[in-house]
Design a protein around this motif. Structure first.
Motif, PDB file in Angstrom:
ATOM      1  N   ALA A 134      70.566-111.716  70.994  1.00  0.00           N
ATOM      2  CA  ALA A 134      71.672-112.577  70.568  1.00  0.00           C
ATOM      3  C   ALA A 134      72.299-112.068  69.271  1.00  0.00           C
ATOM      4  CB  ALA A 134      71.176-114.012  70.387  1.00  0.00           C
ATOM      5  N   ARG A 135      71.484-111.573  68.366  1.00  0.00           N
ATOM      6  CA  ARG A 135      72.027-111.051  67.106  1.00  0.00           C
ATOM      7  C   ARG A 135      72.814-109.767  67.330  1.00  0.00           C
ATOM      8  NH1 ARG A 135      66.367-112.422  63.934  1.00  0.00           N
ATOM      9  NH2 ARG A 135      66.832-114.633  63.606  1.00  0.00           N
ATOM     10  N   LEU A 136      72.341-108.926  68.228  1.00  0.00           N
ATOM     11  CA  LEU A 136      73.094-107.706  68.533  1.00  0.00           C
ATOM     12  C   LEU A 136      74.450-108.042  69.145  1.00  0.00           C
ATOM     13  CD1 LEU A 136      70.281-105.427  70.033  1.00  0.00           C
ATOM     14  CD2 LEU A 136      71.392-105.184  67.802  1.00  0.00           C
ATOM     15  N   ARG A 137      74.465-109.055  69.996  1.00  0.00           N
ATOM     16  CA  ARG A 137      75.716-109.434  70.650  1.00  0.00           C
ATOM     17  C   ARG A 137      76.676-110.066  69.649  1.00  0.00           C
ATOM     18  NH1 ARG A 137      76.224-112.938  76.246  1.00  0.00           N
ATOM     19  NH2 ARG A 137      75.579-110.956  77.150  1.00  0.00           N
ATOM     20  N   LEU A 138      76.167-110.974  68.821  1.00  0.00           N
ATOM     21  CA  LEU A 138      77.039-111.718  67.914  1.00  0.00           C
ATOM     22  C   LEU A 138      77.381-110.951  66.646  1.00  0.00           C
ATOM     23  CD1 LEU A 138      75.467-115.282  68.104  1.00  0.00           C
ATOM     24  CD2 LEU A 138      77.639-114.577  69.067  1.00  0.00           C
ATOM     25  N   SER A 172      78.359-104.513  73.479  1.00  0.00           N
ATOM     26  CA  SER A 172      78.422-104.855  74.897  1.00  0.00           C
ATOM     27  C   SER A 172      77.005-104.907  75.449  1.00  0.00           C
ATOM     28  CB  SER A 172      79.221-103.794  75.661  1.00  0.00           C
ATOM     29  OG  SER A 172      78.504-102.559  75.657  1.00  0.00           O
ATOM     30  N   ASP A 173      76.862-105.449  76.649  1.00  0.00           N
ATOM     31  CA  ASP A 173      75.531-105.518  77.241  1.00  0.00           C
ATOM     32  C   ASP A 173      74.923-104.132  77.394  1.00  0.00           C
ATOM     33  OD1 ASP A 173      75.923-108.214  77.343  1.00  0.00           O
ATOM     34  OD2 ASP A 173      75.974-108.373  79.528  1.00  0.00           O
ATOM     35  N   ALA A 174      75.740-103.175  77.825  1.00  0.00           N
ATOM     36  CA  ALA A 174      75.231-101.809  78.009  1.00  0.00           C
ATOM     37  C   ALA A 174      74.771-101.218  76.682  1.00  0.00           C
ATOM     38  CB  ALA A 174      76.301-100.926  78.639  1.00  0.00           C
ATOM     39  N   ASP A 175      75.538-101.477  75.624  1.00  0.00           N
ATOM     40  CA  ASP A 175      75.162-100.957  74.306  1.00  0.00           C
ATOM     41  C   ASP A 175      73.917-101.656  73.757  1.00  0.00           C
ATOM     42  OD1 ASP A 175      77.211 -99.123  74.279  1.00  0.00           O
ATOM     43  OD2 ASP A 175      78.603-100.416  73.172  1.00  0.00           O
ATOM     44  N   ILE A 176      73.778-102.946  74.081  1.00  0.00           N
ATOM     45  CA  ILE A 176      72.574-103.668  73.662  1.00  0.00           C
ATOM     46  C   ILE A 176      71.344-103.044  74.314  1.00  0.00           C
ATOM     47  CG2 ILE A 176      71.306-105.843  73.933  1.00  0.00           C
ATOM     48  CD1 ILE A 176      74.018-107.278  73.522  1.00  0.00           C
ATOM     49  N   CYS A 195      70.437-110.363  78.320  1.00  0.00           N
ATOM     50  CA  CYS A 195      71.905-110.361  78.271  1.00  0.00           C
ATOM     51  C   CYS A 195      72.462-111.332  79.304  1.00  0.00           C
ATOM     52  CB  CYS A 195      72.442-108.950  78.525  1.00  0.00           C
ATOM     53  SG  CYS A 195      72.220-107.795  77.154  1.00  0.00           S
ATOM     54  N   ARG A 196      71.882-111.303  80.494  1.00  0.00           N
ATOM     55  CA  ARG A 196      72.313-112.241  81.540  1.00  0.00           C
ATOM     56  C   ARG A 196      72.031-113.682  81.127  1.00  0.00           C
ATOM     57  NH1 ARG A 196      68.656-111.258  85.267  1.00  0.00           N
ATOM     58  NH2 ARG A 196      67.529-113.135  84.622  1.00  0.00           N
ATOM     59  N   ARG A 197      70.875-113.928  80.550  1.00  0.00           N
ATOM     60  CA  ARG A 197      70.511-115.288  80.125  1.00  0.00           C
ATOM     61  C   ARG A 197      71.526-115.829  79.127  1.00  0.00           C
ATOM     62  NH1 ARG A 197      64.513-116.422  77.850  1.00  0.00           N
ATOM     63  NH2 ARG A 197      64.020-115.582  79.914  1.00  0.00           N
ATOM     64  N   LEU A 198      71.925-115.019  78.184  1.00  0.00           N
ATOM     65  CA  LEU A 198      72.916-115.454  77.207  1.00  0.00           C
ATOM     66  C   LEU A 198      74.262-115.722  77.866  1.00  0.00           C
ATOM     67  CD1 LEU A 198      72.085-113.063  74.227  1.00  0.00           C
ATOM     68  CD2 LEU A 198      71.685-115.536  74.317  1.00  0.00           C
ATOM     69  N   ILE A 213      70.664-119.641  68.988  1.00  0.00           N
ATOM     70  CA  ILE A 213      69.497-118.794  69.250  1.00  0.00           C
ATOM     71  C   ILE A 213      69.357-117.725  68.173  1.00  0.00           C
ATOM     72  CG2 ILE A 213      68.539-117.064  70.821  1.00  0.00           C
ATOM     73  CD1 ILE A 213      69.685-118.680  73.149  1.00  0.00           C
ATOM     74  N   ALA A 214      70.463-117.103  67.824  1.00  0.00           N
ATOM     75  CA  ALA A 214      70.408-115.977  66.893  1.00  0.00           C
ATOM     76  C   ALA A 214      70.110-116.400  65.462  1.00  0.00           C
ATOM     77  CB  ALA A 214      71.742-115.207  66.943  1.00  0.00           C
ATOM     78  N   HIS A 215      70.742-117.484  65.014  1.00  0.00           N
ATOM     79  CA  HIS A 215      70.682-117.825  63.594  1.00  0.00           C
ATOM     80  C   HIS A 215      70.335-119.285  63.307  1.00  0.00           C
ATOM     81  CE1 HIS A 215      72.125-113.860  62.658  1.00  0.00           C
ATOM     82  NE2 HIS A 215      73.205-114.037  63.383  1.00  0.00           N
ATOM     83  N   GLY A 216      70.040-120.052  64.357  1.00  0.00           N
ATOM     84  CA  GLY A 216      69.671-121.442  64.137  1.00  0.00           C
ATOM     85  C   GLY A 216      68.259-121.559  63.595  1.00  0.00           C
TER      86      GLY A 216
END
Length: 206
Positions: A25-29, A34-38, A64-67, A84-87
């Motif tokens: 989640a942190r990588l995405r936000l 992108s999912d591939a880059d994650i 990635c799919r779950r998010l 999820i990432a920062h809560g």
């Protein structure tokens, strides 16, 4: 949400994964990957500390799919991913449980049929045999589930219990559901997603 998708037994390996989903989640936000880059980043830096590249790729893709399954609305999806990432730990754990329910029909139905019913009836006792009975009922009704082995069904039962325990909603020793205070922001986002059916399982009664 896509709660009528086919049942998937992959929950046995793509289970709680709390530490891992916070990383994804942190990588995405934070980095806008992108999912591939994650997936590439997780593999290159072994961010999950797993022994094989294959497992790293599989779990990174699953998370990635779950998010993505958190919402059809991009804005709400980002808000939920941010919890999820920062809560707080409680926010992140509760949102992860919701994400699993959004991603896996079997978890959604366990929460909305079994756990929600217990909460409404003010019956805190959730014994192993009732969870087994729920899964056996699915096996009798659905061709896909009928093909799952006894070991798979038992593992899924264990995942159900683990997920509830991680959110402080269940005591395995006493087989008792415990009270929980659902995060207010998460509740609002669940309602905005038209997923209020899961709220009784999370301790919110209309």
């Amino acid at each position: 949400m896509l709660h009528n998708q086919p049942y998937r037994g992959a929950l046995t390996r793509e289970q709680w994964l709390f530490r891992e989903i916070r990383i994804v989640a942190r990588l995405r936000l934070d980095e806008g990957l992108s999912d591939a880059d994650i997936v590439d980043r997780v593999v290159e830096q072994n961010l999950f500390q797993y022994p094989t590249e294959r497992e790293l790729k599989s779990i990174a893709r699953a998370l990635c799919r779950r998010l993505t399954m958190l919402s059809d609305d991009e804005g709400r999806r980002a808000q939920l991913a941010r919890l999820i990432a920062h809560g707080t730990v409680d926010q992140a754990r509760q949102t992860n449980l919701y994400a699993i329910a959004c991603d896996y029909r079997v978890m959604w139905e366990f929460m909305t049929v079994v756990v929600a019913s217990k909460r409404r009836q003010l019956d805190a006792h959730l014994p192993k045999r009732e969870i087994v009975s729920f899964l056996e009922g699915l096996r009798a009704q659905d061709e896909k589930v009928a093909g799952w082995s006894d070991a798979t069904l038992n593992k899924i039962r264990q995942v159900f219990v683990k997920c509830l325990e991680e959110c402080g909603m269940y005591d395995r020793a006493s087989e008792q559901l415990t009270s929980v205070l659902l995060d207010f922001e998460l509740e609002g986002l669940v309602r905005a997603n038209d997923d209020a059916a899961i709220l009784p399982a999370l301790g919110v009664m209309d």
